[in-house]
Design a protein around this motif. Structure first.
Motif, PDB file in Angstrom:
ATOM      1  N   GLN A  78       6.208  -3.366   6.858  1.00  0.00           N
ATOM      2  CA  GLN A  78       5.237  -2.264   6.848  1.00  0.00           C
ATOM      3  C   GLN A  78       5.930  -0.928   6.614  1.00  0.00           C
ATOM      4  OE1 GLN A  78       2.841  -2.332  10.413  1.00  0.00           O
ATOM      5  NE2 GLN A  78       2.060  -4.402  10.028  1.00  0.00           N
ATOM      6  N   PHE A  79       7.155  -0.804   7.085  1.00  0.00           N
ATOM      7  CA  PHE A  79       7.925   0.425   6.861  1.00  0.00           C
ATOM      8  C   PHE A  79       8.275   0.586   5.383  1.00  0.00           C
ATOM      9  CE2 PHE A  79      11.932   2.819   6.666  1.00  0.00           C
ATOM     10  CZ  PHE A  79      11.587   3.955   7.394  1.00  0.00           C
ATOM     11  N   GLY A  80       8.385  -0.538   4.689  1.00  0.00           N
ATOM     12  CA  GLY A  80       8.666  -0.463   3.254  1.00  0.00           C
ATOM     13  C   GLY A  80       9.783  -1.345   2.755  1.00  0.00           C
ATOM     14  N   PRO A 135      13.440   1.359   1.308  1.00  0.00           N
ATOM     15  CA  PRO A 135      12.212   1.675   0.560  1.00  0.00           C
ATOM     16  C   PRO A 135      12.407   2.793  -0.463  1.00  0.00           C
ATOM     17  CG  PRO A 135      11.743   1.441   2.909  1.00  0.00           C
ATOM     18  CD  PRO A 135      13.228   1.394   2.776  1.00  0.00           C
ATOM     19  N   PRO A 136      12.249   2.498  -1.752  1.00  0.00           N
ATOM     20  CA  PRO A 136      12.455   3.534  -2.781  1.00  0.00           C
ATOM     21  C   PRO A 136      11.534   4.730  -2.623  1.00  0.00           C
ATOM     22  CG  PRO A 136      12.448   1.349  -3.784  1.00  0.00           C
ATOM     23  CD  PRO A 136      12.013   1.172  -2.355  1.00  0.00           C
ATOM     24  N   PHE A 137      10.298   4.506  -2.169  1.00  0.00           N
ATOM     25  CA  PHE A 137       9.364   5.633  -2.049  1.00  0.00           C
ATOM     26  C   PHE A 137       9.791   6.605  -0.959  1.00  0.00           C
ATOM     27  CE2 PHE A 137       7.731   2.618   1.041  1.00  0.00           C
ATOM     28  CZ  PHE A 137       7.305   3.402   2.093  1.00  0.00           C
ATOM     29  N   ARG A 138      10.786   6.219  -0.142  1.00  0.00           N
ATOM     30  CA  ARG A 138      11.329   7.133   0.864  1.00  0.00           C
ATOM     31  C   ARG A 138      12.594   7.823   0.357  1.00  0.00           C
ATOM     32  NH1 ARG A 138       8.490   6.425   5.559  1.00  0.00           N
ATOM     33  NH2 ARG A 138       7.458   4.412   5.868  1.00  0.00           N
ATOM     34  N   GLY A 139      13.091   7.414  -0.814  1.00  0.00           N
ATOM     35  CA  GLY A 139      14.180   8.128  -1.473  1.00  0.00           C
ATOM     36  C   GLY A 139      15.579   7.746  -1.060  1.00  0.00           C
ATOM     37  N   GLY A 140      15.740   7.022   0.057  1.00  0.00           N
ATOM     38  CA  GLY A 140      17.074   6.701   0.562  1.00  0.00           C
ATOM     39  C   GLY A 140      17.281   7.314   1.933  1.00  0.00           C
ATOM     40  N   PRO A 141      18.334   6.922   2.626  1.00  0.00           N
ATOM     41  CA  PRO A 141      18.553   7.414   3.994  1.00  0.00           C
ATOM     42  C   PRO A 141      18.627   8.929   4.112  1.00  0.00           C
ATOM     43  CG  PRO A 141      19.980   5.539   3.559  1.00  0.00           C
ATOM     44  CD  PRO A 141      19.337   5.895   2.254  1.00  0.00           C
ATOM     45  N   PHE A 142      19.339   9.577   3.207  1.00  0.00           N
ATOM     46  CA  PHE A 142      19.526  11.021   3.335  1.00  0.00           C
ATOM     47  C   PHE A 142      18.259  11.783   2.938  1.00  0.00           C
ATOM     48  CE2 PHE A 142      23.763   9.244   3.040  1.00  0.00           C
ATOM     49  CZ  PHE A 142      24.410   9.890   4.086  1.00  0.00           C
ATOM     50  N   ARG A 143      17.543  11.285   1.954  1.00  0.00           N
ATOM     51  CA  ARG A 143      16.267  11.905   1.610  1.00  0.00           C
ATOM     52  C   ARG A 143      15.263  11.733   2.752  1.00  0.00           C
ATOM     53  NH1 ARG A 143      15.533  15.044  -3.171  1.00  0.00           N
ATOM     54  NH2 ARG A 143      13.435  14.178  -3.422  1.00  0.00           N
ATOM     55  N   LEU A 144      15.303  10.580   3.405  1.00  0.00           N
ATOM     56  CA  LEU A 144      14.392  10.357   4.530  1.00  0.00           C
ATOM     57  C   LEU A 144      14.744  11.267   5.696  1.00  0.00           C
ATOM     58  CD1 LEU A 144      12.084   8.901   5.908  1.00  0.00           C
ATOM     59  CD2 LEU A 144      13.662   7.051   6.502  1.00  0.00           C
ATOM     60  N   LEU A 145      16.014  11.447   5.961  1.00  0.00           N
ATOM     61  CA  LEU A 145      16.432  12.360   7.029  1.00  0.00           C
ATOM     62  C   LEU A 145      15.890  13.766   6.772  1.00  0.00           C
ATOM     63  CD1 LEU A 145      20.119  11.166   7.504  1.00  0.00           C
ATOM     64  CD2 LEU A 145      18.395  11.252   9.317  1.00  0.00           C
ATOM     65  N   ASP A 146      16.011  14.218   5.520  1.00  0.00           N
ATOM     66  CA  ASP A 146      15.499  15.548   5.192  1.00  0.00           C
ATOM     67  C   ASP A 146      13.987  15.608   5.359  1.00  0.00           C
ATOM     68  OD1 ASP A 146      18.045  16.367   4.594  1.00  0.00           O
ATOM     69  OD2 ASP A 146      17.811  16.231   2.421  1.00  0.00           O
ATOM     70  N   THR A 147      13.296  14.551   4.950  1.00  0.00           N
ATOM     71  CA  THR A 147      11.834  14.519   5.047  1.00  0.00           C
ATOM     72  C   THR A 147      11.382  14.538   6.504  1.00  0.00           C
ATOM     73  OG1 THR A 147      11.669  13.269   2.980  1.00  0.00           O
ATOM     74  CG2 THR A 147       9.773  13.196   4.456  1.00  0.00           C
ATOM     75  N   MET A 148      12.056  13.759   7.333  1.00  0.00           N
ATOM     76  CA  MET A 148      11.701  13.700   8.751  1.00  0.00           C
ATOM     77  C   MET A 148      12.040  14.991   9.478  1.00  0.00           C
ATOM     78  SD  MET A 148      12.989   9.830   9.692  1.00  0.00           S
ATOM     79  CE  MET A 148      12.491   9.969  11.429  1.00  0.00           C
ATOM     80  N   GLY A 158       0.795  -1.224   0.000  1.00  0.00           N
ATOM     81  CA  GLY A 158       0.000   0.000   0.000  1.00  0.00           C
ATOM     82  C   GLY A 158       0.825   1.270   0.000  1.00  0.00           C
ATOM     83  N   HIS A 159       2.141   1.146  -0.187  1.00  0.00           N
ATOM     84  CA  HIS A 159       3.017   2.318  -0.101  1.00  0.00           C
ATOM     85  C   HIS A 159       3.064   3.135  -1.389  1.00  0.00           C
ATOM     86  CE1 HIS A 159       4.492   1.246   3.829  1.00  0.00           C
ATOM     87  NE2 HIS A 159       4.940   0.078   3.420  1.00  0.00           N
ATOM     88  N   TYR A 160       2.625   2.557  -2.486  1.00  0.00           N
ATOM     89  CA  TYR A 160       2.748   3.221  -3.783  1.00  0.00           C
ATOM     90  C   TYR A 160       1.349   3.487  -4.349  1.00  0.00           C
ATOM     91  CZ  TYR A 160       7.591   1.705  -3.412  1.00  0.00           C
ATOM     92  OH  TYR A 160       8.874   1.507  -2.978  1.00  0.00           O
ATOM     93  N   PRO A 161       0.915   4.740  -4.418  1.00  0.00           N
ATOM     94  CA  PRO A 161      -0.448   5.032  -4.876  1.00  0.00           C
ATOM     95  C   PRO A 161      -0.652   4.859  -6.377  1.00  0.00           C
ATOM     96  CG  PRO A 161       0.720   7.075  -4.377  1.00  0.00           C
ATOM     97  CD  PRO A 161       1.610   5.949  -3.918  1.00  0.00           C
ATOM     98  N   ALA A 162       0.409   4.901  -7.181  1.00  0.00           N
ATOM     99  CA  ALA A 162       0.254   4.897  -8.639  1.00  0.00           C
ATOM    100  C   ALA A 162      -0.451   3.655  -9.178  1.00  0.00           C
ATOM    101  CB  ALA A 162       1.612   5.089  -9.318  1.00  0.00           C
ATOM    102  N   PRO A 163      -0.066   2.425  -8.787  1.00  0.00           N
ATOM    103  CA  PRO A 163      -0.770   1.276  -9.353  1.00  0.00           C
ATOM    104  C   PRO A 163      -2.255   1.230  -9.004  1.00  0.00           C
ATOM    105  CG  PRO A 163       1.006   0.560  -7.862  1.00  0.00           C
ATOM    106  CD  PRO A 163       1.073   2.038  -7.969  1.00  0.00           C
ATOM    107  N   PHE A 164      -2.605   1.700  -7.817  1.00  0.00           N
ATOM    108  CA  PHE A 164      -4.027   1.735  -7.444  1.00  0.00           C
ATOM    109  C   PHE A 164      -4.774   2.770  -8.292  1.00  0.00           C
ATOM    110  CE2 PHE A 164      -1.872   0.167  -3.622  1.00  0.00           C
ATOM    111  CZ  PHE A 164      -2.593  -0.996  -3.388  1.00  0.00           C
TER     112      PHE A 164
END
Length: 737
Positions: A557-559, A686-699, A272-278
């Motif tokens: 569940q985290f991805g 998880p690719p939808f989180r972009g990677g560790p550094f992208r996730l750090l920025d997001t958080m 359920g992490h990727y909205p595009a296929p739905f």
């Protein structure tokens, strides 16, 4: 034969030599329109780009061309060709998509593409898509709007709608035209996965009408254009739906079953992490339930929403990061050193990794000399190589002749005969420093000019290179298992590794089809180093009484594609047992494996390959459930307690992020980009989180620091904030500006 066809040798068309009189041309976008014996030739050769893409500047020019074709009585049909050597149209301009800031802008862009292709499909004169090379995304949507599609029987010719891989859906009518072309079930498989379709598969599924040799593509396309212009459809191959397809797809009840099963499958695969296929399912279903036009309106609306979604932004970032790595030589800026050509490869060790490296090498056209200590192990390695290559034969990606030619590139030996002229040697022997020293000395005696690369996963390269006479020609090439499926290659360099050696390893890694990151030497390098604290903390939660199944489930569940204990079973507990002490010796108590993990390894369990690990497996290797006897090995015994999902995810993921920052600070990785790519492609971050550094920025860095400080107070020694992370948080300086 036409002048253009005479210039074709399997590598595309030369636009400059196309026959006919030039009627229209726009050199800024690379489109030209010629007419030859009543056939309009539309040629696309985007200037300054290795591929043709679709953008807002190209659409109006196409519109102008379509108008001229329709109004000019001297034109009876048209052929659309590409001037690129191995690409037809590679899809939309991703940079332009990234500039979309509001859903309405994305919807407007989609509608303009839909209207353009509606115009193409409605032309009263037949348009033939003459496709050589990749027709992807919007490129395939253009082809679907054409009246006839001819493709070349060539390895470079692939068709796909890969938008879901960027967090999008097809936006120029692909969700409506593809199902009506190949059938609903086949279309769902292609749209929901974004998978490539090779030429020989495209024909029987009805995606194209004809398959020809590249040298006659233009001749056949022009001949077919004349025939179709005069109503002659004798050469057209029409797709005939099978009985099962008609029973299911031609009534609302059958289609409801198909859509329900597709949703269940997407939910299972994506969590359920990727909205595009739905969204794609919703759009396609509306088109069937209401009308083609209604499906297009829904497609545009959902495209606009997805274009500004966080998932799309992160996946697009990974696309650009991967693209930039394709151009990266692995050397510092301004250092231009040509790599050596690798014509012949030596592989030491015919086990799982050695055979995997051999398989990808021969498929890239490299002659390989595979060495092991016994004929029996060599035979086993040959079988493993054959199985990998045969998989492509079974999937009809290669012919029997290509299969035989590929396998002929492999030669085996139990000594070093045939190694004298190899350009590169990759060792994949037992993970023991003394053994690696021995084979390094033997290689240097036998192959004085060869580069020596170790496939070690944790042993520092400098320790291996201590036995070398030529340490400047020693480095690491760390492949991931299984080699033919995992996209990442870590090239590990020491201060003594020469620029030529680095450039050669990077270039050859790309030749093998890998995404390559260059990392500095150190225990665990980058990928395994950030994985270690993640796995260790999961083990400590089991030490405290958490269940194996709960932890695996929380991280899925985290991805992550699989949970940490499933991963350990898949990789092999013997391998984890060897890497753990190396990491602890290098980094101290924060990398100490958990008591449970040490006990399980000491018990002799090997994981799935031996049918016994954290989970139980049947004779066929199918997982049967957690082996509850493991809990007796934990410090708290069989007693279990439930940890909140959020705590499991926090305690497992934050040490990984923290360690990634340490790697950046220490220069192990060159950039946050490399750190993100390494984690996503190496361990399934998880690719939808972009990677560790992208996730750090997001958080938010300050938020992450606060969480780590709180955990450090509870568990001293394991969650101490990396200095660079705290400094950037204090300065409010994200890793990706």
């Amino acid at each position: 034969m036409s002048r253009a066809a005479s210039d074709v040798s399997g590598a595309g068309l030369t636009v400059a030599t196309l026959p006919g009189t030039l009627l229209l041309e726009d050199s800024t976008v690379g489109l030209s329109l010629r007419v030859h014996e009543g056939i309009a030739l539309i040629a696309y050769d985007q200037p300054g780009s290795p591929v043709n893409t679709l953008n807002s500047r190209v659409g109006p020019v196409f519109e102008q061309f379509f108008l001229r074709i329709e109004q000019d009585a001297a034109i009876v049909a048209a052929v659309l060709v590409s001037g690129k050597t191995d690409s037809w149209i590679a899809g939309a301009d991703i940079e332009e998509l990234q500039r979309i800031t509001a859903p309405v802008d994305g919807e407007r862009l989609s509608r303009s593409g839909q209207l353009l292709l509606d115009r193409l499909a409605a032309l009263r004169k037949p348009v033939i898509a003459a496709i050589h090379g990749a027709a992807l995304g919007g490129g395939l949507e253009v082809a679907l709007a054409c009246h006839h599609r001819i493709i070349t029987d060539h390895a470079k010719t692939v068709l796909a709608l890969p938008e879901v891989q960027l967090g999008l859906i097809p936006g120029a009518g692909g969700t409506q035209r593809l199902p009506r072309t190949v059938g609903l079930q086949v279309a769902l498989d292609l749209i929901l996965t974004g998978k490539n379709v090779r030429a020989r598969k495209a024909l029987p599924m009805g995606l194209v009408h004809e398959l020809v040799h590249p040298a006659i593509l233009l001749d056949v396309a022009m001949q077919r254009a004349r025939q179709l212009a005069h109503g002659d459809r004798s050469a057209v191959r029409e797709r005939r739906p099978g009985l099962v397809e008609r029973a299911l797809e031609e009534n609302s009840v059958g289609r409801a079953i198909i859509f329900r099963k597709a949703r269940e499958s997407v939910t299972k695969k994506t969590g359920g992490h990727y909205p595009a296929p739905f969204a794609a399912l919703d759009v396609i279903e509306r088109g069937y339930r209401e009308s083609f036009a209604a499906g297009l309106l829904e497609e545009a609306k959902r495209f606009g929403e997805l274009a500004v979604s966080p998932e799309c932004r992160q996946l697009a970032y990974l696309f650009f990061a991967t693209t930039s790595l394709k151009k990266d030589t692995g050397l510092p800026a301004g250092q231009n050193v040509a790599p050596r050509a690798v014509h012949k490869l030596g592989v030491l060790g015919a086990g799982f990794m050695g055979a995997g490296i051999t398989a990808v090498a021969v498929q890239a056209g490299t002659v390989v000399r595979l060495k092991d200590g016994t004929v029996e192990r060599l035979a086993s390695g040959f079988k493993a190589v054959r199985d990998v290559v045969r998989e492509r034969l079974v999937k009809r990606q290669i012919t029997r002749v290509q299969f035989d030619d590929t396998m002929s590139l492999v030669g085996g030996t139990v000594d070093y005969r045939g190694f004298a002229n190899v350009d590169l040697v990759i060792e994949a022997v037992f993970e023991d420093l003394d053994v690696k020293h021995q084979v390094l000395r033997e290689v240097e005696e036998t192959t004085p000019a060869a580069i020596f690369a170790s496939n070690t996963s944790t042993i520092p390269i400098r320790d291996i290179a201590r036995a070398a006479k030529r340490p400047e020609q020693v480095l690491g090439m760390h492949f991931f298992s299984p080699v033919h499926r995992m996209p990442l290659l870590e090239v590990i360099v020491t201060p003594e590794t020469s620029a030529e050696t680095t450039a050669t390893a990077v270039a050859y890694g790309k030749q093998l089809g890998k995404t390559v990151i260059v990392v500095q030497d150190g225990a665990g390098f980058y990928v395994n180093r950030i994985l270690a604290p993640y796995l260790n903390e999961c083990g400590r939660m089991v030490d405290e009484g958490a269940s194996i199944e709960d932890i695996d489930k929380a991280l899925v569940q985290f991805g992550f594609p699989v949970g940490p204990f499933t991963l350990l079973d898949e990789v092999g507990l013997d391998i984890a047992g060897k890497s753990g002490p190396i990491m602890e010796a290098a980094f101290g108590p924060r990398m100490q494996p958990s008591a449970t993990l040490r006990a399980v390894i000491a018990s002799g369990r090997l994981g799935r390959k031996a049918r016994k690990g954290f989970y139980r497996y049947d004779a066929d290797g199918k997982r049967q459930g957690v082996d509850d006897s493991i809990y007796a090995m934990t410090p708290v015994g069989a007693r279990r307690r439930t940890l909140p999902v959020e705590e499991i995810q926090q305690r497992a993921v934050l040490p990984l992020l923290n360690e990634a920052v340490r790697c950046l600070d220490e220069g192990i990785i060159r950039s946050p980009r490399d750190g993100d790519i390494g984690a996503v492609f190496g361990i399934g971050f998880p690719p939808f989180r972009g990677g560790p550094f992208r996730l750090l920025d997001t958080m938010g860095l300050a938020n992450v620091v606060a969480q780590l400080d709180a955990l450090h107070a509870r568990f001293p020694g394991r969650f101490e904030v990396a200095k660079l992370l705290r400094a950037r948080a204090d300065r409010q300086q994200p890793f990706h500006p």
